[in-house]
Design a protein around this motif. Structure first.
Motif, mmCIF file in Angstrom:
data_model
loop_
_atom_site.group_PDB
_atom_site.id
_atom_site.type_symbol
_atom_site.label_atom_id
_atom_site.label_comp_id
_atom_site.label_asym_id
_atom_site.label_seq_id
_atom_site.Cartn_x
_atom_site.Cartn_y
_atom_site.Cartn_z
ATOM 1 N N LEU A 226 0.808 -1.225 0.000
ATOM 2 C CA LEU A 226 0.000 0.000 0.000
ATOM 3 C C LEU A 226 0.840 1.274 0.000
ATOM 4 C CD1 LEU A 226 -2.588 -1.187 2.672
ATOM 5 C CD2 LEU A 226 -3.105 -0.757 0.245
ATOM 6 N N GLY A 227 2.158 1.142 0.137
ATOM 7 C CA GLY A 227 3.014 2.325 0.221
ATOM 8 C C GLY A 227 2.917 3.031 1.557
ATOM 9 N N LEU A 228 2.564 2.285 2.613
ATOM 10 C CA LEU A 228 2.432 2.848 3.951
ATOM 11 C C LEU A 228 3.663 2.549 4.793
ATOM 12 C CD1 LEU A 228 -1.224 1.800 4.857
ATOM 13 C CD2 LEU A 228 -0.423 4.147 4.640
ATOM 14 N N LYS A 229 3.906 3.418 5.780
ATOM 15 C CA LYS A 229 4.947 3.197 6.767
ATOM 16 C C LYS A 229 4.283 3.000 8.134
ATOM 17 C CE LYS A 229 8.635 4.160 4.112
ATOM 18 N NZ LYS A 229 8.025 4.715 2.896
ATOM 19 N N LEU A 230 4.626 1.916 8.823
ATOM 20 C CA LEU A 230 4.193 1.698 10.196
ATOM 21 C C LEU A 230 5.274 2.213 11.128
ATOM 22 C CD1 LEU A 230 2.830 -1.945 9.842
ATOM 23 C CD2 LEU A 230 1.457 0.097 10.268
ATOM 24 N N ALA A 231 4.883 2.902 12.192
ATOM 25 C CA ALA A 231 5.849 3.541 13.089
ATOM 26 C C ALA A 231 5.461 3.243 14.531
ATOM 27 C CB ALA A 231 5.888 5.048 12.839
ATOM 28 N N VAL A 232 6.172 2.299 15.153
ATOM 29 C CA VAL A 232 5.854 1.914 16.526
ATOM 30 C C VAL A 232 6.242 3.031 17.483
ATOM 31 C CG1 VAL A 232 8.068 0.728 16.923
ATOM 32 C CG2 VAL A 232 6.035 0.066 18.238
ATOM 33 N N HIS A 233 5.362 3.296 18.439
ATOM 34 C CA HIS A 233 5.625 4.326 19.449
ATOM 35 C C HIS A 233 6.253 3.674 20.670
ATOM 36 C CE1 HIS A 233 4.965 7.290 22.600
ATOM 37 N NE2 HIS A 233 4.702 8.185 21.667
ATOM 38 N N PRO A 234 7.304 4.255 21.244
ATOM 39 C CA PRO A 234 7.910 3.683 22.452
ATOM 40 C C PRO A 234 6.950 3.686 23.634
ATOM 41 C CG PRO A 234 9.389 5.262 21.401
ATOM 42 C CD PRO A 234 8.058 5.409 20.734
ATOM 43 N N ASP A 235 7.291 2.850 24.615
ATOM 44 C CA ASP A 235 6.479 2.747 25.828
ATOM 45 C C ASP A 235 6.589 4.024 26.652
ATOM 46 O OD1 ASP A 235 5.978 0.060 25.150
ATOM 47 O OD2 ASP A 235 7.829 -0.571 26.133
#
Length: 395
Positions: A226-235
């Motif tokens: 899909l051309g998306l970027k997933l960006a995990v947020h720190p705790d």
């Protein structure tokens, strides 16, 4: 770098016309009214996008597309939840979204014990008190073996605080701890939280990591397509809480997640405040190490105490060298432009400002005042301008 602003849509006491006056050009928001695990309809996304565009804003970052708690627990048949997440991603991509911020914190989101801690020259800030959190766990939730997670000094202070606390003090502490949950979702009282913790019994760090890896394996390939970027947020805070493991708290955790599924779409939300609350974290060094995978940035600062407590500092105060961090991000942005990837420019937003002047009268979402964040954005903008003018960034 693109100046962004967190907005809670219909739940926000701050209007888009007011945000426009801060200078921010990109809104970071979500469909907070949709329960976890359900599909975000494209027509609802389109309506929000049209509203933002009509007010003069871009919308390229979603914060957050929530991960259902069953996925975090690895519980039951998750096929529908993963399918719904992928469909929501597809609907977001179809409406021009480029980045999806998400977190993998079990049960609670960001957690503070005080929402209006006084600041030296006036105003208030968010604060996390290790002693008050210990009191909440030990005496209010009555979590078994909670004392094992705290040092003797904190336990003694927790006992003193609880014995002196009035019922309004106890109610205020509960409300503060629940305030990080976004949108209109249910909050827990201590008894309700005790019950809510039961399904997580036996969930240790290794199990949560494997559940996170499974989530990435299910959704990252779709994000790539899909051309998306997933960006995990720190705790936030970067420590185990309520007996629940947290697995996005330092550089080693981040490296494990980004390596679990190798992909340009598996990336990081660089939150300087969350990472900065961990004494062992050098935030500019973490940004340097993972710069190529930073898809979004939250910029704020914290001042830490030796016992594990911390509070939100001014954006250019606190323990993190903000000019050094901004230099890393600006150089990464410049590198992307040189490689012809200008569409990967990093959106950043000022995070968790102090409540200043008339902020206290507005009743905005805790941590998200108008004037305090505008001050933070102006300070960050000034550092960026100074670094650029001094030639510290190669365009």
């Amino acid at each position: 770098m693109i100046e962004g602003w967190r907005w809670y849509g219909g739940y926000d006491r701050i209007s888009l016309s007011e945000i426009a006056q801060t200078g921010a050009v990109s809104i970071v928001t979500a469909l907070h009214e949709i329960p976890y695990g359900q599909i975000w309809p494209r027509e609802t996304i389109a309506k929000t996008r049209a509203q933002l565009q009509g007010a003069g804003f871009a919308w390229t970052v979603v914060e957050s597309l929530p991960v259902h708690e069953a996925i975090k627990r690895g519980e039951g048949n998750l096929t529908e939840f993963f399918a719904n997440y992928r469909q929501s991603m597809a609907n977001l991509a179809a409406e021009g979204i480029k980045v999806i911020c998400y977190n993998f914190m079990p049960l609670l989101d960001w957690t503070r014990t005080d929402l209006t801690a006084p600041v030296a020259r006036g105003g208030t800030c968010l604060r996390f008190s290790a002693a008050k959190m210990a009191a909440f766990e030990l005496y209010m939730v009555q979590r078994p073996n909670a004392e094992e997670d705290y040092c003797e000094q904190v336990l003694a202070e927790a006992k003193r605080w609880f014995e002196a606390a009035t019922q309004p003090d106890l109610d205020r502490l509960t409300q503060s701890i629940m305030a990080g949950l976004p949108g209109a979702y249910d909050r827990y009282d201590p008894n309700g939280l005790r019950e809510a913790l039961l399904p997580y019994e036996g969930l240790d760090r290794a199990a949560l990591r494997q559940n996170h890896k499974r989530f990435l394996e299910e959704v990252v390939p779709a994000a790539e397509d899909l051309g998306l970027k997933l960006a995990v947020h720190p705790d936030d805070p970067p420590r185990d809480l309520l007996g629940l493991p947290r697995i996005v708290s330092d550089a080693d955790d981040i490296n494990w997640i980004l390596s679990a599924v190798e992909s340009p779409s598996n990336g990081l939300t660089l939150c300087s405040g969350s990472l900065g609350a961990n004494p062992k974290n050098d935030v500019p060094a973490i940004a340097e190490r993972f710069a190529g995978k930073v898809h979004f940035a939250h910029l704020r600062n914290v001042a830490k105490d030796p016992d594990g407590s911390f509070e939100e500092a001014a954006h250019l105060g606190g323990d993190t060298d903000m000019p050094a961090l901004l230099g890393v991000l600006l150089r990464e942005d410049a590198r992307r432009r040189r490689e012809g990837r200008a569409d990967d420019e990093i959106v950043f937003r000022p995070d968790h400002g102090h409540e200043l002047l008339t902020d206290a009268d507005r009743g905005a979402h805790p941590g998200y005042p108008l004037i305090g964040r505008m001050r933070g954005l102006a300070e960050l903008r000034g550092v960026i301008a100074g670094l650029t003018a001094a030639g510290a960034v190669t365009a």
